[in-house]
Write a protein that holds these residues in place. Structure first.
Motif, short mmCIF file in Angstrom:
data_model
loop_
_atom_site.label_atom_id
_atom_site.label_comp_id
_atom_site.label_asym_id
_atom_site.label_seq_id
_atom_site.Cartn_x
_atom_site.Cartn_y
_atom_site.Cartn_z
N MET A 133 0.75 -1.15 0.03
CA MET A 133 0.06 0.00 -0.05
C MET A 133 0.85 1.29 -0.17
N GLN A 134 2.00 1.21 0.70
CA GLN A 134 2.95 2.43 0.84
C GLN A 134 3.41 2.86 -0.66
N ALA A 135 3.79 1.75 -1.40
CA ALA A 135 4.27 2.02 -2.80
C ALA A 135 3.14 2.72 -3.66
N VAL A 136 2.01 2.10 -3.55
CA VAL A 136 1.04 2.54 -4.22
C VAL A 136 0.54 3.83 -3.87
N LYS A 137 0.67 4.28 -2.57
CA LYS A 137 0.37 5.53 -2.21
C LYS A 137 1.46 6.67 -2.75
N LYS A 138 2.54 6.20 -2.78
CA LYS A 138 3.62 7.00 -3.32
C LYS A 138 3.33 7.35 -4.79
N ASP A 139 3.04 6.38 -5.52
CA ASP A 139 2.71 6.60 -7.05
C ASP A 139 1.69 7.52 -7.37
N SER A 140 2.06 8.62 -7.80
CA SER A 140 1.33 9.83 -8.01
C SER A 140 0.04 9.37 -8.93
N GLU A 141 0.32 8.65 -9.88
CA GLU A 141 -0.64 8.27 -11.02
C GLU A 141 -1.72 7.29 -10.36
N ILE A 142 -1.12 6.36 -9.87
CA ILE A 142 -2.17 5.36 -9.19
C ILE A 142 -3.07 5.83 -7.96
N SER A 143 -2.35 6.65 -7.17
CA SER A 143 -2.90 7.07 -5.96
C SER A 143 -4.08 8.31 -6.54
N SER A 144 -3.78 8.87 -7.63
CA SER A 144 -4.85 9.84 -7.96
C SER A 144 -6.19 9.30 -8.23
N ILE A 145 -6.17 7.80 -8.33
CA ILE A 145 -7.61 7.32 -8.74
C ILE A 145 -8.33 7.10 -7.48
N PRO A 146 -9.70 7.63 -7.21
CA PRO A 146 -10.24 7.75 -6.01
C PRO A 146 -10.87 6.42 -5.70
N VAL A 147 -10.01 5.44 -4.93
CA VAL A 147 -10.43 4.10 -4.68
C VAL A 147 -10.11 3.89 -3.15
N PRO A 148 -10.93 3.41 -2.30
CA PRO A 148 -10.57 3.19 -1.07
C PRO A 148 -9.37 1.97 -0.85
N ASP A 149 -8.80 2.39 0.39
CA ASP A 149 -7.43 1.64 0.57
C ASP A 149 -7.97 -0.09 0.63
N SER A 150 -9.15 -0.20 1.14
CA SER A 150 -9.79 -1.68 1.21
C SER A 150 -9.96 -2.25 -0.17
N GLU A 151 -10.46 -1.41 -1.13
CA GLU A 151 -10.69 -2.01 -2.36
C GLU A 151 -9.32 -2.04 -3.03
N ARG A 152 -8.66 -1.04 -3.01
CA ARG A 152 -7.19 -1.11 -3.54
C ARG A 152 -6.40 -2.48 -3.32
N LYS A 153 -6.46 -3.01 -2.07
CA LYS A 153 -5.67 -4.25 -1.58
C LYS A 153 -6.44 -5.50 -1.63
N GLU A 154 -7.83 -5.37 -2.01
CA GLU A 154 -8.60 -6.40 -1.92
C GLU A 154 -8.18 -7.57 -2.18
N HIS A 155 -7.50 -7.81 -3.45
CA HIS A 155 -7.14 -9.06 -4.20
C HIS A 155 -5.68 -9.54 -3.76
N VAL A 156 -5.06 -8.62 -3.15
CA VAL A 156 -3.58 -9.17 -2.59
C VAL A 156 -3.50 -10.21 -1.69
N PRO A 157 -4.52 -10.27 -1.01
CA PRO A 157 -4.08 -11.64 0.05
C PRO A 157 -4.47 -12.92 -0.92
N LEU A 158 -5.46 -12.71 -1.76
CA LEU A 158 -5.76 -14.07 -2.48
C LEU A 158 -4.53 -14.39 -3.63
N LEU A 159 -3.92 -13.22 -4.10
CA LEU A 159 -2.83 -13.37 -4.83
C LEU A 159 -1.56 -13.98 -4.10
N LEU A 160 -1.32 -13.75 -3.02
CA LEU A 160 -0.24 -14.29 -2.12
C LEU A 160 -0.55 -15.58 -1.81
N ASP A 161 -1.85 -15.83 -1.55
CA ASP A 161 -2.24 -17.33 -1.23
C ASP A 161 -2.03 -18.31 -2.47
#
Length: 142
Positions: free
Chosen positions: A1-29
């Protein structure tokens, strides 16, 4: 999340953090399962096709999907580096290859879902615009 928040283009898209990281746990599993010798399942792939469609509706672009995946890979590499002395060296290279390959494979599925969603919305818009162009008598007949 920190890297995404530092990326000005990605972070400019108004998406809540919960939705932004929603698929990461599945991906890691899934990546962990692949590193342990399991195969990617059709359900895993479908989940990432849906992820791509969701990202399209959220306002992402394909390059941003790719950048988001690269940021995740960089974050995983940083984690490996921070924990290097605790990692079993016999597993480091093959597990890393499996993790990164899984991220790449699921990124392809996300891009596929993104493109399918974009095409579906374009076709829907065309149908709506054609309906508006029809004379009133033709519109009633259809």
């Amino acid at each position: 999340m920190q890297a995404v928040k530092k990326d000005s283009e990605i972070s400019s898209i108004p998406v809540p953090d919960s939705e932004r990281k929603e698929h990461v746990p599945l991906l890691l599993d899934v990546a962990t399962d692949v590193a342990e010798g399991k195969e990617l399942t059709a359900e895993d792939r479908k989940a990432y096709v849906r992820h791509g469609a969701i990202r399209y509706r959220q306002g992402y672009t394909v390059p941003l999907l790719i950048r988001e995946a690269r940021l995740l890979q960089a974050s995983l590499a940083d984690c490996v580096q921070r924990n290097f002395t605790a990692i079993e060296m016999n597993y480091l290279v093959p597990d890393t290859i499996h993790f990164m390959g899984t991220i790449d494979a699921l990124l392809e599925d996300s891009a596929r879902g993104f493109i399918q969603q974009a095409n579906a919305e374009r076709m829907s818009a065309r149908r709506r615009s054609k309906k508006k162009e029809l004379p009133e008598s033709d519109a009633k007949a259809s």
